[in-house]
Write an enzyme that holds these catalytic residues in place. Sequence first.
Site, short mmCIF file in Angstrom:
data_model
loop_
_atom_site.label_atom_id
_atom_site.label_comp_id
_atom_site.label_asym_id
_atom_site.label_seq_id
_atom_site.Cartn_x
_atom_site.Cartn_y
_atom_site.Cartn_z
N HIS A 56 0.84 -1.19 0.00
CA HIS A 56 0.00 0.00 0.00
C HIS A 56 0.88 1.25 0.00
CE1 HIS A 56 -3.83 -2.01 1.84
NE2 HIS A 56 -3.31 -2.72 0.86
N GLU A 58 0.87 3.82 1.89
CA GLU A 58 1.34 4.19 3.22
C GLU A 58 2.53 3.33 3.66
OE1 GLU A 58 -3.26 4.31 3.54
OE2 GLU A 58 -1.76 3.27 2.35
N CYS A 86 -6.06 1.81 5.90
CA CYS A 86 -6.72 0.58 6.35
C CYS A 86 -6.13 0.16 7.71
CB CYS A 86 -6.52 -0.53 5.32
SG CYS A 86 -4.80 -1.12 5.21
#
Length: 147
Positions: A56, A58, A86
């Site tokens: 992801h 992040e 998430c």
Amino acid sequence: MENPFTDEYFMKKALQEAELAFDKGEIPVGAVIVIDNKVIARTHNLTEMLHDVTAHAEMQAITSAANFIGGKYLKGCTLYVTLEPCQMCAGALYWSQISKVVFGASDEQRGFENLGTQLHPKTQVIKGVLAQEASDLMVRFFASKRK
């Protein structure tokens, strides 16, 4: 003189990253990490390209920023991300002790807030920065997949 380095300024940088993800067929989430008004990490989702569910935006940003500063804690840093993190990313952000998280669009189904995941107690959260632009990009991406 007014400070040009606003949350909107850096979120636009994250949106540029999200557009790169879109162009690669990745879910269009972009992220930048900033310290002292300087971008030290600039990333986007790479889950398809790397065949890695943990890739992801992040997670990529955390790794890149930690390498830049030479340590695992991101105190004094701000993450700008186009979509609410998430649970997995929130957990990594917790352990990084990042000082501030700014996100654009909320993720009602998979976002950390709705799922009750906690960030570090000292982490400040700001939500909804350029949310419409981030949301529009996601809608456009998924509409293109349904054709």
